[in-house]
Design an enzyme around this catalytic site. Structure first.
Site, short mmCIF file in Angstrom:
data_model
loop_
_atom_site.label_atom_id
_atom_site.label_comp_id
_atom_site.label_asym_id
_atom_site.label_seq_id
_atom_site.Cartn_x
_atom_site.Cartn_y
_atom_site.Cartn_z
N LYS A 39 0.82 -1.22 0.00
CA LYS A 39 0.00 0.00 0.00
C LYS A 39 0.85 1.28 0.00
CE LYS A 39 -3.96 -2.10 2.35
NZ LYS A 39 -4.92 -2.00 3.44
N ASP A 57 -10.07 2.33 2.70
CA ASP A 57 -10.04 1.71 4.03
C ASP A 57 -10.68 2.63 5.07
OD1 ASP A 57 -8.77 -0.67 3.29
OD2 ASP A 57 -6.76 0.17 3.55
N ALA A 116 -2.93 0.20 8.74
CA ALA A 116 -4.33 0.08 9.18
C ALA A 116 -4.62 1.10 10.29
CB ALA A 116 -4.60 -1.34 9.67
N ARG A 139 3.38 -2.34 20.03
CA ARG A 139 4.49 -3.17 20.53
C ARG A 139 5.81 -2.41 20.42
NH1 ARG A 139 5.61 -8.56 17.13
NH2 ARG A 139 5.86 -6.97 15.52
N THR A 140 6.00 -1.73 19.28
CA THR A 140 7.20 -0.91 19.09
C THR A 140 6.81 0.55 19.32
OG1 THR A 140 7.81 -2.48 17.34
CG2 THR A 140 9.08 -0.42 17.46
P1 ATR Z 1 -0.76 -2.86 8.25
O1 ATR Z 1 -0.50 -2.02 7.05
O2 ATR Z 1 -1.72 -4.00 8.01
O3 ATR Z 1 -1.15 -2.06 9.46
P2 ATR Z 1 1.95 -3.09 9.22
O4 ATR Z 1 2.26 -1.71 8.78
O5 ATR Z 1 2.97 -4.17 9.00
O6 ATR Z 1 0.62 -3.64 8.58
O7 ATR Z 1 1.60 -3.04 10.81
C1 ATR Z 1 1.34 -4.17 11.54
C2 ATR Z 1 1.00 -3.78 12.98
O8 ATR Z 1 0.75 -4.99 13.73
C3 ATR Z 1 2.13 -3.06 13.71
O9 ATR Z 1 1.56 -2.17 14.65
C4 ATR Z 1 2.83 -4.22 14.42
O10 ATR Z 1 3.56 -3.85 15.55
P3 ATR Z 1 5.12 -3.38 15.41
O11 ATR Z 1 5.07 -1.98 14.90
O12 ATR Z 1 5.66 -3.51 16.76
O13 ATR Z 1 5.74 -4.35 14.42
C5 ATR Z 1 1.64 -5.03 14.85
N1 ATR Z 1 1.96 -6.41 15.15
C6 ATR Z 1 2.24 -7.41 14.28
N2 ATR Z 1 2.47 -8.57 14.95
C7 ATR Z 1 2.35 -8.29 16.27
C8 ATR Z 1 2.47 -9.07 17.47
N3 ATR Z 1 2.76 -10.36 17.43
N4 ATR Z 1 2.27 -8.44 18.65
C9 ATR Z 1 1.96 -7.13 18.69
N5 ATR Z 1 1.83 -6.34 17.60
C10 ATR Z 1 2.03 -6.91 16.40
#
Ligand code: ATR
Length: 272
Positions: A68, A105, A134, A155-156
């Site tokens: 995206k 979205d 998202a 998480r981060t």
């Molecule tokens: P999208 O465009 O679908 O939002 P993305 O930009 O890859 O995808 O973001 C994924 C989100 O899910 C992030 O907030 C990610 O957290 P990090 O920024 O710490 O990576 C979160 N996420 C994915 N797996 C996770 C997990 N096991 N526990 C907590 N957060 C998770």
């Protein structure tokens, strides 16, 4: 939308589990439009070449994870909403041969929230889990609601801080998931629960009167949504948002209403 596209595609990696071909082809059949929608699983190294070919062939479509942001960079023109979110999930080629990117979205999320709450949100605080694309769409929606703001937990933490800086008038990062769990509307914008039964927040932590929207969808709803419903919460998974973003995309491509009833019926028993 200008000239009718000859073909529709979903660009992503992986795309094997996507429901988009099912409900988009249902909408095309319902409208008697002789166009096919198909998923294209693209290796990252093939993305640029493929998009050039699609533009030359005037193909329109959708974009999903992980492309995206890359599609936003590739477009000749962005709608204001796609620019605000920083991500493109709908594209088409205009009459001058230019690649146009939009974001449905946000509209899909808006509709899913109204369905969950029974009315447009007003004066509420939203708890957002996640800080990716998202979550950016969620904050763009909150920004358009009257008197609403958001707390963002990720998480981060650095990503949450960075995202909130882009939406600083309504969003604030928090380092305690308990703050999010106490919000009037709690949204899971992470991918937790997509591939397994993991829960993004312990249901016991969620405030008793919180409504919950899980942007993840799975066959028979996510385990998190089922657990929250058992505890008496209003809770929906991501299927409503997914179908609505698709209906809004259809309307951009064809300039006519999408048959949402046919779209929903096509996936009601097939979500996985
Ligand atoms: P999208 O465009 O679908 O939002 P993305 O930009 O890859 O995808 O973001 C994924 C989100 O899910 C992030 O907030 C990610 O957290 P990090 O920024 O710490 O990576 C979160 N996420 C994915 N797996 C996770 C997990 N096991 N526990 C907590 N957060 C998770």
């Amino acid at each position: 939308m200008t000239r009718r596209p000859a073909r529709l595609v979903l660009l992503g990696h992986p795309v094997g589990h996507s429901l988009s071909p099912t409900f988009q082809n249902a909408a095309l059949r319902a409208a008697d439009i002789p166009v096919r929608y198909e998923a294209l699983d693209l290796e990252p190294g093939d993305f640029d070449r493929c998009v050039s070919r699609l533009v030359a062939d005037r193909v329109a479509g959708n974009v999903t994870v992980p492309y995206k942001e890359r599609m936003r960079e590739r477009c000749d023109h962005l709608t204001p909403l796609a620019a605000r979110v920083g991500a493109v999930n709908v594209f088409w080629v205009d009459d001058d041969g230019l690649l146009v990117g939009d974001n449905s979205d946000v509209g899909g999320f808006n509709a899913a929230v109204v369905e969950l709450l029974g009315e447009p949100p007003r004066g509420i605080t939203v708890g957002v889990l996640g800080a990716g694309g998202a979550a950016a769409a969620v904050l763009a929606a909150v920004e358009s609601w009257i008197g609403c703001d958001a707390h963002v937990y990720n998480r981060t933490p650095e990503r949450a801080a960075h995202l909130c800086a882009r939406f600083r008038s309504i969003a604030r990062p928090v380092d305690d998931v308990g703050v999010i769990a106490g919000a009037q509307l709690l949204v899971n914008a992470t991918s937790v629960g997509l591939h397994d039964d993991a829960m993004p927040v312990d249901p016991a932590l969620v405030a008793p009167d919180s409504a919950v929207l899980d942007l993840v969808y799975r066959r028979g709803e996510t385990r998190w949504v089922r657990a929250l419903k058992t505890r008496g919460h209003r809770a929906h998974d991501g299927l409503g948002m997914l179908v609505e973003q698709g209906a809004l995309a259809f309307e951009r491509w064809f300039g006519m209403p999408a048959d949402r009833v046919a779209m929903r019926a096509s996936v009601r028993d097939g979500a996985s």
